[in-house]
Write a protein that holds these residues in place. Structure first.
Motif, mmCIF file in Angstrom:
data_model
loop_
_atom_site.group_PDB
_atom_site.id
_atom_site.type_symbol
_atom_site.label_atom_id
_atom_site.label_comp_id
_atom_site.label_asym_id
_atom_site.label_seq_id
_atom_site.Cartn_x
_atom_site.Cartn_y
_atom_site.Cartn_z
ATOM 1 N N ASN A 181 0.872 -1.100 -0.284
ATOM 2 C CA ASN A 181 0.166 -0.114 0.148
ATOM 3 C C ASN A 181 0.773 1.408 -0.062
ATOM 4 O OD1 ASN A 181 -2.657 -1.701 -0.204
ATOM 5 N ND2 ASN A 181 -2.563 -1.194 2.134
ATOM 6 N N ARG A 182 2.258 1.310 0.416
ATOM 7 C CA ARG A 182 2.755 2.270 0.800
ATOM 8 C C ARG A 182 3.247 2.607 -0.748
ATOM 9 N NH1 ARG A 182 7.582 3.539 0.451
ATOM 10 N NH2 ARG A 182 8.556 1.963 -0.109
ATOM 11 N N VAL A 183 3.580 1.672 -1.154
ATOM 12 C CA VAL A 183 4.291 2.398 -2.864
ATOM 13 C C VAL A 183 3.314 2.796 -3.304
ATOM 14 C CG1 VAL A 183 4.935 0.896 -4.493
ATOM 15 C CG2 VAL A 183 6.248 -0.160 -2.625
ATOM 16 N N VAL A 184 2.679 1.787 -3.548
ATOM 17 C CA VAL A 184 0.989 2.006 -3.916
ATOM 18 C C VAL A 184 0.893 3.591 -4.634
ATOM 19 C CG1 VAL A 184 -1.591 2.623 -5.040
ATOM 20 C CG2 VAL A 184 -0.232 -0.185 -4.777
ATOM 21 N N ASP A 185 0.496 4.295 -3.016
ATOM 22 C CA ASP A 185 -0.107 5.226 -2.490
ATOM 23 C C ASP A 185 1.483 6.660 -3.201
ATOM 24 O OD1 ASP A 185 -2.038 4.421 -0.942
ATOM 25 O OD2 ASP A 185 -0.774 4.682 0.766
ATOM 26 N N ASP A 186 2.206 5.706 -3.083
ATOM 27 C CA ASP A 186 4.347 6.491 -3.355
ATOM 28 C C ASP A 186 4.067 7.087 -4.755
ATOM 29 O OD1 ASP A 186 6.667 7.999 -3.066
ATOM 30 O OD2 ASP A 186 7.039 6.424 -4.643
ATOM 31 N N VAL A 187 3.629 5.812 -5.500
ATOM 32 C CA VAL A 187 3.838 5.747 -6.650
ATOM 33 C C VAL A 187 2.477 7.405 -7.129
ATOM 34 C CG1 VAL A 187 2.523 5.002 -9.380
ATOM 35 C CG2 VAL A 187 4.211 3.446 -7.950
ATOM 36 N N PHE A 188 1.268 7.020 -6.891
ATOM 37 C CA PHE A 188 0.430 8.143 -7.023
ATOM 38 C C PHE A 188 0.284 9.227 -6.365
ATOM 39 C CE2 PHE A 188 -1.696 4.096 -7.883
ATOM 40 C CZ PHE A 188 -2.333 3.928 -9.512
ATOM 41 N N GLN A 189 0.765 9.677 -5.339
ATOM 42 C CA GLN A 189 1.106 11.037 -4.993
ATOM 43 C C GLN A 189 2.718 11.111 -6.230
ATOM 44 O OE1 GLN A 189 -0.208 12.460 -2.064
ATOM 45 N NE2 GLN A 189 0.772 14.137 -3.709
ATOM 46 N N ARG A 190 3.223 10.604 -6.785
ATOM 47 C CA ARG A 190 4.330 11.277 -7.540
ATOM 48 C C ARG A 190 3.151 11.691 -8.817
ATOM 49 N NH1 ARG A 190 8.776 7.168 -8.172
ATOM 50 N NH2 ARG A 190 9.368 9.019 -9.699
ATOM 51 N N MET A 191 2.634 10.916 -9.275
ATOM 52 C CA MET A 191 1.645 11.126 -10.888
ATOM 53 C C MET A 191 0.675 13.065 -10.379
ATOM 54 S SD MET A 191 -1.871 9.357 -12.478
ATOM 55 C CE MET A 191 0.125 7.759 -12.312
ATOM 56 N N ILE A 192 0.206 12.574 -9.338
ATOM 57 C CA ILE A 192 -0.947 13.805 -8.634
ATOM 58 C C ILE A 192 0.654 15.311 -9.093
ATOM 59 C CG2 ILE A 192 -1.786 15.006 -7.468
ATOM 60 C CD1 ILE A 192 -2.824 12.208 -6.250
ATOM 61 N N ASN A 193 1.649 14.974 -8.182
ATOM 62 C CA ASN A 193 2.510 16.630 -7.869
ATOM 63 C C ASN A 193 3.278 16.245 -10.236
ATOM 64 O OD1 ASN A 193 1.882 16.053 -5.656
ATOM 65 N ND2 ASN A 193 3.969 14.938 -5.113
ATOM 66 N N SER A 194 3.799 15.839 -10.902
ATOM 67 C CA SER A 194 3.495 15.654 -12.044
ATOM 68 C C SER A 194 2.557 16.883 -12.307
ATOM 69 C CB SER A 194 4.425 14.611 -12.561
ATOM 70 O OG SER A 194 3.250 14.191 -12.542
ATOM 71 N N LEU A 195 1.091 16.395 -12.076
ATOM 72 C CA LEU A 195 -0.014 16.882 -13.235
ATOM 73 C C LEU A 195 0.536 18.699 -12.533
ATOM 74 C CD1 LEU A 195 -2.716 14.034 -11.841
ATOM 75 C CD2 LEU A 195 -1.317 15.264 -14.197
ATOM 76 N N ARG A 196 0.835 19.046 -11.617
ATOM 77 C CA ARG A 196 0.747 20.441 -11.511
ATOM 78 C C ARG A 196 -0.821 21.847 -11.364
ATOM 79 N NH1 ARG A 196 6.460 21.503 -11.003
ATOM 80 N NH2 ARG A 196 8.079 20.222 -12.977
ATOM 81 N N GLY A 197 -1.450 20.604 -11.130
ATOM 82 C CA GLY A 197 -3.146 20.997 -11.317
ATOM 83 C C GLY A 197 -3.754 20.759 -12.088
ATOM 84 N N ARG A 198 -3.400 20.444 -13.235
ATOM 85 C CA ARG A 198 -3.640 19.958 -14.373
ATOM 86 C C ARG A 198 -4.777 18.656 -14.389
ATOM 87 N NH1 ARG A 198 1.343 18.833 -18.212
ATOM 88 N NH2 ARG A 198 1.978 17.928 -15.909
ATOM 89 N N LYS A 199 -5.660 19.391 -15.238
ATOM 90 C CA LYS A 199 -6.800 18.294 -15.150
ATOM 91 C C LYS A 199 -6.293 16.664 -15.758
ATOM 92 C CE LYS A 199 -10.843 22.162 -16.160
ATOM 93 N NZ LYS A 199 -11.580 22.109 -16.440
ATOM 94 N N VAL A 200 -7.023 15.445 -15.258
ATOM 95 C CA VAL A 200 -7.014 14.509 -15.899
ATOM 96 C C VAL A 200 -8.255 13.575 -16.706
ATOM 97 C CG1 VAL A 200 -7.151 12.165 -15.377
ATOM 98 C CG2 VAL A 200 -5.722 14.058 -14.087
ATOM 99 N N LEU A 201 -8.080 13.005 -18.209
ATOM 100 C CA LEU A 201 -9.253 12.321 -18.231
ATOM 101 C C LEU A 201 -8.656 10.893 -17.850
ATOM 102 C CD1 LEU A 201 -11.405 13.144 -20.697
ATOM 103 C CD2 LEU A 201 -9.265 12.415 -21.878
ATOM 104 N N LEU A 202 -9.254 10.060 -17.552
ATOM 105 C CA LEU A 202 -9.572 8.821 -17.114
ATOM 106 C C LEU A 202 -10.137 7.977 -18.279
ATOM 107 C CD1 LEU A 202 -8.326 6.807 -15.890
ATOM 108 C CD2 LEU A 202 -9.436 7.226 -13.790
#
Length: 214
Positions: A181-202
């Motif tokens: 769970n820690r690894v998964v959270d770390d991966v997605f936190q880095r993804m969120i940081n890289s977005l810099r507030g931009r919108k996401v199309l999923l």
């Protein structure tokens, strides 16, 4: 000298010295925990040997492709998941590199289809290993870099991340679940940081992968 053919991209264009290919990066690059999507870490400009590159490589992560020329060699590197493909070809003792299969194919004298690769694609919708539809064009695999010698034109492919776990864990199941769970959270936190507030199309397929991302 190894010829490099860059494709133009509206999203995540190549940055750096595109004219000579002395140091070029595409994509979002993490270097020692700092995210770069518009610049290149200053330390990478000071690489003067293959050993310098190999020393810096463990500090690089993210979704990136990298090309640099150092000490009579051209180094071509893709990240651990190969999100930006890099192709190479040897023709008349001349090595060509590109992020576009089509651009390299245009440099070939004639089309030499790889029948095995075509059969693989028809049956599985992918080619296996470094094969492409052209016999003389190869693609770097995820977690690989190529070292091209400018004098001998030799191409050496090096695996720096094989996605093979050799470690053995003696911890209990509870610890393993928490670590996962820690690894998964770390991966997605880095993804969120890289977005810099931009919108996401999923896009959702309904499978486990897209549900995890959501």
């Amino acid at each position: 000298m190894t010829k490099v053919y860059f494709q133009k991209h509206e999203v995540f264009p190549w940055r750096g010295d595109v004219e000579t290919g002395s140091l070029c990066v595409r994509g979002g690059l993490y270097y020692k925990g700092v995210y770069y999507d518009q610049e290149i870490p200053e330390s990478l400009y000071h690489m003067s040997s293959l050993q310098d590159f190999q020393a810096e490589l463990p500090y690089l992560s993210g979704h990136y492709a990298l090309i640099c020329r150092i000490s009579g060699k051209t180094v071509v590197c893709t990240n651990r998941i190969g999100i930006y493909p890099l192709f190479y070809s040897v023709k008349d003792k001349e090595v060509m590199v590109s992020d576009s299969f089509e651009l390299l194919e245009q440099q070939q004298d004639q089309i030499q289809k790889d029948d095995m690769a075509l059969m693989e694609f028809v049956t599985s919708q992918m080619t296996i290993g470094d094969r492409t539809f052209h016999q003389n064009i190869r693609v770097l695999q995820a977690g690989q870099y190529a070292v091209i010698d400018e004098n001998t034109h030799a191409v050496e492919i090096i695996d720096y991340d094989l996605h093979i776990h050799t470690e053995r864990y003696t911890d209990d199941e509870k610890w393993l679940i928490a670590e996962h769970n820690r690894v998964v959270d770390d991966v997605f936190q880095r993804m969120i940081n890289s977005l810099r507030g931009r919108k996401v199309l999923l896009f959702l397929s309904g499978g486990y992968d897209s549900r995890l991302v959501a």
